[in-house]
Design a protein around this motif. Structure first.
Motif, PDB file in Angstrom:
ATOM      1  N   ALA A   8      68.532  70.876  47.242  1.00  0.00           N
ATOM      2  CA  ALA A   8      66.675  71.420  46.666  1.00  0.00           C
ATOM      3  C   ALA A   8      66.159  70.463  47.348  1.00  0.00           C
ATOM      4  CB  ALA A   8      67.004  71.918  45.621  1.00  0.00           C
ATOM      5  N   SER A   9      64.500  71.189  47.630  1.00  0.00           N
ATOM      6  CA  SER A   9      63.724  70.316  48.064  1.00  0.00           C
ATOM      7  C   SER A   9      62.172  71.267  46.934  1.00  0.00           C
ATOM      8  CB  SER A   9      63.407  70.337  49.413  1.00  0.00           C
ATOM      9  OG  SER A   9      63.381  70.702  49.895  1.00  0.00           O
ATOM     10  N   SER A  11      60.176  72.213  48.658  1.00  0.00           N
ATOM     11  CA  SER A  11      59.321  73.050  49.385  1.00  0.00           C
ATOM     12  C   SER A  11      59.694  73.547  49.437  1.00  0.00           C
ATOM     13  CB  SER A  11      59.372  72.203  50.685  1.00  0.00           C
ATOM     14  OG  SER A  11      60.330  71.609  51.998  1.00  0.00           O
ATOM     15  N   ARG A  12      61.299  74.150  49.371  1.00  0.00           N
ATOM     16  CA  ARG A  12      61.383  75.574  49.035  1.00  0.00           C
ATOM     17  C   ARG A  12      61.095  76.639  48.654  1.00  0.00           C
ATOM     18  NH1 ARG A  12      67.784  75.984  47.363  1.00  0.00           N
ATOM     19  NH2 ARG A  12      68.284  73.995  48.264  1.00  0.00           N
ATOM     20  N   SER A  13      61.362  77.630  50.032  1.00  0.00           N
ATOM     21  CA  SER A  13      60.027  78.862  49.226  1.00  0.00           C
ATOM     22  C   SER A  13      61.229  80.105  48.497  1.00  0.00           C
ATOM     23  CB  SER A  13      60.208  79.523  51.066  1.00  0.00           C
ATOM     24  OG  SER A  13      60.124  78.681  51.946  1.00  0.00           O
ATOM     25  N   LEU A 346      65.771  81.115  44.422  1.00  0.00           N
ATOM     26  CA  LEU A 346      64.935  79.512  45.310  1.00  0.00           C
ATOM     27  C   LEU A 346      66.101  80.006  45.945  1.00  0.00           C
ATOM     28  CD1 LEU A 346      64.077  76.991  43.385  1.00  0.00           C
ATOM     29  CD2 LEU A 346      62.873  78.687  44.366  1.00  0.00           C
ATOM     30  N   GLU A 347      67.700  80.621  46.042  1.00  0.00           N
ATOM     31  CA  GLU A 347      68.726  80.368  47.187  1.00  0.00           C
ATOM     32  C   GLU A 347      69.624  81.715  45.949  1.00  0.00           C
ATOM     33  OE1 GLU A 347      72.306  77.820  47.873  1.00  0.00           O
ATOM     34  OE2 GLU A 347      70.705  76.665  47.354  1.00  0.00           O
TER      35      GLU A 347
END
Length: 350
Positions: A8-9, A11-13, A346-347
């Motif tokens: 995960a970063s 900047s994740r949308s 996020l995911e």
């Protein structure tokens, strides 16, 4: 099998935002990796004929969590505190905000405590201390204390009241400033008032008619620069949104100008409520409702009988603003904002 959240970063949308403003149970349909915010209810503001303070904002716990499909999670949402004034508009303290939480199998329970109630004293020419924001626990990303309310006055004014505190979503919340200025309150040109705290940055609103919203030292128009969390609930900030106060129909009255609608206008997300210095006969002086997560502003009225003033209510965790009038006149503090639980997905994974 891929591990949710792996790699995960920052900047994740955000794929989806799920929000709860009342207590319930919830089971996700799919496995998900999410950022979860748990925000306590804000404290209600005081109404005073002396000196007092607005309410503190609720605390915020934030976690990055793997949430499993089929697992039932318990969502508890704390109520916002009532505004001071009771049923008859007599001077009085506000109510404390309630505690919010998010709990379930495989996760640490997250808790956002409610903000402290705004309170007051009949003493004049007296500095009344501000109230504190709520604490938070259980967040693996952060636990942020809600912003408090400022002192009733910053000098030697006779009367004073402060606005409510703001929620902290990525750091501790912003507190409202101490009451300032020299507003006319009855025969005393010595009233101190303050704006509600904004989530971040500053914002102003233009004056409308005889009833004026004052933002000391700032321009007359909105400035959204630096106002955070506009996208947290997928909202824009292009205009006002109508928001009904939780008051009986007997206290509603049609406005006499475009300055407010029945129950007040909800300001853009993150924007703290203004100072409402009213001078009107026959219409109630109701300060606008603060934007989501921000603190309510303050209100006063220059001793017109048969009307009341109401400090700015807050929404989603903010502290309610206070109201002040000289003895013998009616008023109410603004209600604290209800707590909430917000889940930013996020995911997803099957």
């Amino acid at each position: 099998m891929a591990v949710l959240g792996a790699g995960a970063s920052a900047s994740r949308s955000v794929l989806q935002s799920i929000s709860f403003t009342s207590s319930t149970t919830w089971a996700p349909a799919q496995n998900m990796y999410a950022k979860v915010y748990v925000i306590g209810g804000g404290g209600g503001g005081a109404f005073t004929s002396g000196n007092g303070a607005g309410g503190g904002a609720g605390g915020t716990a934030v976690s990055l969590l793997n949430l499993a499909s089929g697992t039932t999670y318990t969502v508890t949402v704390g109520a916002g505190g009532t505004g001071g004034g009771g049923t008859n508009g007599a001077a009085g303290n506000g109510g404390s905000g309630g505690t919010s939480s998010f709990a379930g199998s495989g996760i640490t329970t997250m808790t956002g405590s409610g903000g402290s109630a705004g309170s007051q004293t009949a003493l004049t020419s007296y500095t009344f201390g501000g109230r504190s924001g709520g604490s938070a626990s259980g967040g693996n990303y952060g636990n942020f204390t809600g912003g408090g309310s400022g002192n009733s006055r910053d000098g030697s004014q006779t009367y004073g009241i402060s606005g409510g505190g703001a929620v902290g979503l990525w750091a501790n919340g912003v507190s409202s400033e101490a009451g300032s200025g020299n507003f006319d309150i009855g025969s005393a040109t010595g009233g101190a008032l303050s704006m509600g705290a904004s989530l971040g940055g500053t914002a102003t609103i233009r004056q409308l008619g005889q009833e004026a919203y004052y933002f000391p030292g700032l321009s007359q128009y909105y400035n959204y620069n630096g106002v955070g969390a506009i996208s947290l609930l997928g909202m824009d900030s292009s205009g006002e949104r109508n928001f009904e106060h939780n008051m009986s129909s007997s206290t509603h009255q049609a406005p006499n100008s475009a300055a407010y609608s029945i129950g007040g206008n909800l300001l853009p997300s993150g924007v703290g409520g203004p100072i409402y210095d009213a001078y009107t006969a026959g219409n109630y002086a109701v300060s606008p409702v603060a934007g989501y997560f921000a603190g309510g502003g303050t209100a006063t009225e220059r001793n017109v009988s048969g009307v009341f003033t109401m400090g700015g209510a807050a929404s989603l965790g903010g502290g309610g603003g206070g109201s002040v009038r000289s003895p013998g006149y009616r008023g109410y503090g603004g209600e604290g904002g209800t707590g909430c639980v917000i889940i930013e997905v996020l995911e997803y994974s099957s």
